[in-house]
Structures are given as C-alpha cells and as structure tokens.
Design an enzyme around this catalytic site. Structure first.
Site, PDB file in Angstrom:
ATOM      1  N   LYS A  29       1.204  -1.278   0.120  1.00  0.00           N
ATOM      2  CA  LYS A  29       0.141   0.575   0.045  1.00  0.00           C
ATOM      3  C   LYS A  29       1.308   1.284   0.298  1.00  0.00           C
ATOM      4  O   LYS A  29       0.873   2.128  -0.578  1.00  0.00           O
ATOM      5  CB  LYS A  29      -1.220   0.026   1.451  1.00  0.00           C
ATOM      6  CG  LYS A  29      -2.201  -1.266   1.439  1.00  0.00           C
ATOM      7  CD  LYS A  29      -2.784  -0.715   2.796  1.00  0.00           C
ATOM      8  CE  LYS A  29      -1.796  -1.232   3.947  1.00  0.00           C
ATOM      9  NZ  LYS A  29      -1.810  -2.296   4.268  1.00  0.00           N
TER      10      LYS A  29
ATOM     11  N   GLU B 238      -2.294  -8.218  13.931  1.00  0.00           N
ATOM     12  CA  GLU B 238      -0.786  -7.641  14.415  1.00  0.00           C
ATOM     13  C   GLU B 238      -0.469  -7.295  16.137  1.00  0.00           C
ATOM     14  O   GLU B 238      -1.720  -7.354  16.670  1.00  0.00           O
ATOM     15  CB  GLU B 238      -0.408  -6.613  13.842  1.00  0.00           C
ATOM     16  CG  GLU B 238      -0.397  -6.378  12.999  1.00  0.00           C
ATOM     17  CD  GLU B 238       0.173  -7.501  12.033  1.00  0.00           C
ATOM     18  OE1 GLU B 238       2.019  -7.755  12.163  1.00  0.00           O
ATOM     19  OE2 GLU B 238       0.297  -7.736  10.743  1.00  0.00           O
TER      20      GLU B 238
ATOM     21  N   LYS C 150      -5.783   2.104   2.040  1.00  0.00           N
ATOM     22  CA  LYS C 150      -6.361   2.015   1.227  1.00  0.00           C
ATOM     23  C   LYS C 150      -7.611   2.821   0.358  1.00  0.00           C
ATOM     24  O   LYS C 150      -8.195   3.153  -0.526  1.00  0.00           O
ATOM     25  CB  LYS C 150      -6.721   0.593   1.621  1.00  0.00           C
ATOM     26  CG  LYS C 150      -6.391   0.152   1.544  1.00  0.00           C
ATOM     27  CD  LYS C 150      -6.744  -1.124   2.508  1.00  0.00           C
ATOM     28  CE  LYS C 150      -5.620  -2.819   3.086  1.00  0.00           C
ATOM     29  NZ  LYS C 150      -6.368  -3.811   4.133  1.00  0.00           N
TER      30      LYS C 150
ATOM     31  N   GLY D 149      -3.747 -12.529   3.339  1.00  0.00           N
ATOM     32  CA  GLY D 149      -3.678 -14.275   3.384  1.00  0.00           C
ATOM     33  C   GLY D 149      -2.706 -14.015   1.753  1.00  0.00           C
ATOM     34  O   GLY D 149      -2.601 -13.652   0.817  1.00  0.00           O
TER      35      GLY D 149
END
Lengths: 351, 351
Positions: free
Chosen positions: A127, A211, A226, A324
């Site tokens: 990103k 996390e 995003k 994933g």
C-alpha cells in the site's frame, strides 16, 4: 510461447507463495495464461540476493536450511543489494513485496522507482508506494513505457481496482465504500456476539488476523491508506492521507452495539470516497451503523468488500478475502496477467 | 475514431434504454469508450422495422406516437422482417433483446444464428439462446469470425460471466453458487418478516418485480436456465436444463422459516454448479437454509449475487442488480465493449 522473467523483491510469505504457484503449476499455468513465468532474481533482508539469468532453481531455494543465505549459491550474496538487483536484473517484471511503511513508503517507493526507471514493469501488493507516491510512480511508468500494477494494495487478490476499470467501463462511478480491514470487521462481529473490544482483539491475534500492535487495524489508519488508493485510482481524486477523515472502532461501546441492534443496524468500519457536488471527493474512515439490508452489513468475519455506486448499474459489490498469503500472491499473478495483456496489445499496435 | 453500427432486434424496455444511453451520452460516451456507436436498424413486433444505413434519428423514434409504426419513416415498414433485417443490415453488431422462450429459445435462437452466419457479432440479454443453444451458437460465431456475447443472460449488467473469465484468470474455479432471481429472494425476505407466500408474491407483483404468472420465479425454472449458463460457460459442463435438479420455494412454510431463524439460518433459493470428484458437474436449484455468516445470506431484497469458489483466492462474491431496464441495457453495452476489444486485438494481430 513467450515468457516473463521475474525479480522478487522481498521473499516473505507473499512472494514465496507466488514462487510456489509458479513452481507447482508449471506448464498447466502457462497453458492457461498463454505465457511462461520464470524467476531470475530474488532479494530478501534475511536471505540476501540471488540472480540466475537462466532461471533460479526454486526447489533449491525452498529447501534452504533455516538461517542459510543465498551466499552459498551461484549468483548469490548474503546481502540483499535491492537497488543493484532491481537495476541490473534481466527480469522484465519486478515483484515488490517488502513491508508497508505507512509514513513515507520506503524502501518500497525507491524499489518501484528504480524498476520503472530501468524500463521494467512493477507489480506490488504494498500500500505504501501506491498511497503515498502513486501519481509520481504512474508518471515514471508512462515515461519509461512500463506498467505499474498494484491490485493487491486493496483487498489482496480480490479484484477491486481492476473491477472498477475493466468491469464497470462505460458507467460513471460516483462513489466507493467498503469494509477494507478484516481485523476490525472480525472484532466488531465478536463484540456483537458479546465480547469486549480487548477480548475480541486478543481473539483476532490468536487467530493470526491481528498484528501484535493492532492500532493500525483498530484505529483505521490501514483503511485510510486504502481509501486514498480507491479515491485516487477510481475517482481521480488526487488526495493524500491528510484528506481522509479518520475515526477507528475503539470508541464503539457494547451499549452502542446494543442500541444499533435494537434498531436493526450493525456497526461496520466503513472506508468511503464519494464525489461531491462541487466536483471534489469526500473521503473518510469511520464506524457506521448500517441497516441490515445494506450490501455491506452482511459481510462477516475477516472478509472484505467494496461497493461501487454507478449511474447505469446502481450499486455493485465485490466481496472476498482481504488478506492471506496465497490470496495476496494471486494479486501479483493477476497484475502479471494485466502487464502481459498490455504489453501484447502494445506490441501488436506497434507492428 | 472508429465506430460500431448496431441493429436492435426488439425495441422494448431494454433496447430502448440502450438507445437512450447512446443518444443522451453521445460524444462523452465515445470519448470514454474509444469508439462511437450508431443505431442503423431497429425491428420490433409492434413497431415494424426501420433501416437507415447512415444512422437512425433516435429522437424521431423516441417521439413516435402511441400505436404508430415505422411505416411512415424513410427505410421503415410496418412489419418487423427480423430475419431480413438481421441478414441485410449494414450493422456490424446485432443486439438481440426479444422475449425469453424457455422451451426452445425461439425466435431469439434464429435471430442470433442469422446474425452470426452473416458475420455479425451478437450481444443478447436473452437467456433462451444461451442456455438452450449456447454451444451451437458459439461454434457458428467462431466459424464466421464473429463474437457471441451475453453477459446480461445472468444478473443483467452485473458482471458474472466476464468476472469469471477476466477477473479470476489463473485460478481454478471449482464451483459457483448464487441468488439468481430477485423475485424469489424478495419473497423469502418478506416471508421472514411475517408475510405468507401469497402476500409476498402479491407485494412483489405490486412493486413490478414479479410477472403476472410468477411460476418461473417461484418454482426455480428461471434460475435453472441461469445455472445451465453458469455451468456451461464457467465450468465447461456441457449440460442442459434436464441435468439441473430443481426445487422452488413454494414448499417453504412459515414454520420452516421460523425453524431456520432459531438456528441462526435464513432460507435462500440457491442455484449452484459444482465440480464433482469424477470430473463432472453437479447442478441444482433449491432452497437452502444458509448460516447468517454465509456470503449469500446477507443478500437482501431483489439483489442478486454469485459466489465463485477458487483455489488461489478462496470464495469471491459479486452482488448487484439482477434485473432492470437500464441495468440490463448496460449488460449490452458491456458486451459491445468486449466485442470491440476483441475485434481490435484481432485487427492488430492480423497486421
């Protein structure tokens, strides 16, 4: 059959998964895609660098002992030498999959810039470069006749950017809104089932969604990046993170959740970018109590989703994995497919 | 800028909406798509036929008095002459939008065949030709260097067939399942809210979702045709409607709905096609009590949705309108965009 040679920058889970796909599928994948894939360079912070212009023996790489580096292999070195490898590799596509730096995007921005400047196309799932330097990198790509593809920067391999550009062509998109972070969506779902925020976060961490420091997920800064990407790529907004209003889910209380449920509503952390009447784009990340009939209200667990508001087609929604290892590696593969299609069209047009 | 000339076969709501899009957007649409669109022929059961090789004056057509025919216009006749028009028109793309005949697909199958045999590409939103004669028509298209596109045969303009072929390339799709009929989904939603089947159907009719005879929606034969299309186009199944197990929603009782709700489930009419271990494809239409976390459980009202099960990306779902005049016209436009892209690639390759 023509072939693309790849340089993999970063060899953590995602690029390793891409290498596994290429290695395990071999000719079946090539038959399906109409081109072959070969890895000719790998760099990694821990492993060092490896360049073999006639194709790296991936089985040997997969079989490396814990703690070993590429130094023991032909064309290998114990240090990553990212910039040198990116500029000197014989690869025509550089696959950037290092960590996301939300402050300045480095070192990924430099990796992408070096690749594009040397005429190589780039795919990344990172990103950072897209949200923080997207316009500059697109310009460099155009100047050097290369492609800069980054489908995986939003919702891993689930098609979002390419869905907007390819599947909705001819419509006018007035806005996008989505559930763009699986951890916070999972946490809200668990809180609906009675857990406290702290319990739900601990559960997400135990499942590997969150996390050790879940702040970026819970407070919305992951989604903020995003939203910048969606706003700029789909609506041409030209905004930065500072333009995205941000509120996370930490202020949502069990009482808020109960009150929403009593009204047939459900809290979701919604990232959105919407055209305004003055020609601008309003962008935000905030918890919204959606009515249950809303297309995003039923998106549960770690699933992500984006709704596109269009003039001719109304609202269309794509949902799927947002993270994933294999799912993100597929984003890289889908970018490579797009780079190939674009190069072929260009080659044909130049004949 | 190059141009495509269109022949519109059937001038009911959908083709009329396409003509409105072309007329109202004009050069903005052309700039967006990279090509111009012009209507050069229209046929319709009530209006007759109209052929004007230098472009039909659409404003004059929109302004026709109730009960008037094309007989009063240059190049016009009071009878449709579909076959003659399809074969002799100067159009390069035939847009078939007559009624769906679920028994043998006629006359739409003959329209599509005539167009393809004369080297014209075809776009249709008509399930009949695709479900009942898809393989034959694809073969004829290939033999004559034409394209047969039919995105709108499933879920109107919401991308489903092209999503599978273009957005999931490189994955292996093991199955598709979807909510493919808005009326039955609306009815189930109303029954969940306490209505009887009869009340819910009457409500759907009042809202314009359901036909006067709702049998095809309620008993699953509409979905059955769409499952044949999904199975054949996405999984290469080569099946017919007789191969699709079919059960509608008329046997679902208020008790069934209450029992499902008590278990955290919700009834949906699910059309599915799934690869079996023996290499075949099992296809069915039947009510399924889905857990609320299922990607299709939250699809409410008249919205449609399809989930694709893939190896690399897991489950990806697209939801959006499954009907509607403008939404279905967009399916035709998206097909025209695909035909143009394919022709351009062919022209370039032949240079």
């Amino acid at each position: 059959m023509h072939r693309h040679d790849l340089a993999l920058i970063g060899f953590g889970g995602v690029n390793r998964a891409l290498a596994e796909i290429i290695h395990s599928r071999g000719t079946a994948l090539a038959d399906d895609l109409g081109f072959e894939l070969r890895v000719v360079a790998i760099t990694d912070l821990r492993l060092g660098s490896l360049m073999q212009a006639d194709g790296i023996d991936l089985e040997a790489v997969f079989a490396m002992a814990e703690g070993a580096t590429f130094a023991g292999m032909p064309g290998g070195a114990a240090v990553p030498q990212n910039d040198f490898v990116i500029r000197s590799t014989t690869a025509d596509i550089v696959v950037e999959a290092t960590f996301t730096n939300p402050v300045d995007g480095e070192p990924a921005v430099s990796h992408v810039r070096a690749a594009l400047e040397s005429g190589k196309s780039v795919t990344t799932t990172n990103k950072g470069p897209v949200a923080l330097a997207g316009a500059e990198l697109r310009r460099i790509a155009e100047e050097h006749g290369a492609r800069f593809e980054h489908e995986g920067a939003v919702m891993s391999g689930t098609p979002v950017l390419r869905f907007a550009s390819d599947m909705l062509r001819g419509t006018r998109i007035s806005g996008v809104e989505g559930i763009l972070n699986g951890t916070s969506n999972f946490v809200l779902g668990r809180m609906e089932a009675g857990a406290t925020l702290a319990e739900a976060v601990a559960e997400a961490q135990a499942l590997g969604y969150a996390e050790a420091d879940p702040t970026a997920d819970i407070e919305g800064s992951d989604v903020q990046l995003k939203v910048v990407i969606l706003a700029n790529e789909i609506l041409g907004a030209g905004i930065t993170t500072a333009d995205v209003v941000r509120r996370g889910i930490s202020a949502i209380s069990p009482e808020d959740i109960a009150a929403a449920a009593a009204e047939g509503r459900r809290w979701k952390l919604i990232g959105s970018a919407v055209r305004t009447p003055d020609g601008g784009v309003a962008a935000s990340v905030e918890p919204v109590a959606l009515p249950l009939a809303h297309p995003l209200a039923g998106v549960s667990g770690a699933t992500n989703a984006v709704s596109f508001d269009t003039d001719l087609l109304g609202t269309v929604t794509v949902s799927g994995p947002g993270a994933g290892r294999m799912e993100t590696a597929y984003a890289l593969l889908s970018d490579i497919i797009a780079i190939d299609a674009h190069q072929r069209a260009g080659v044909e047009a130049a004949r």
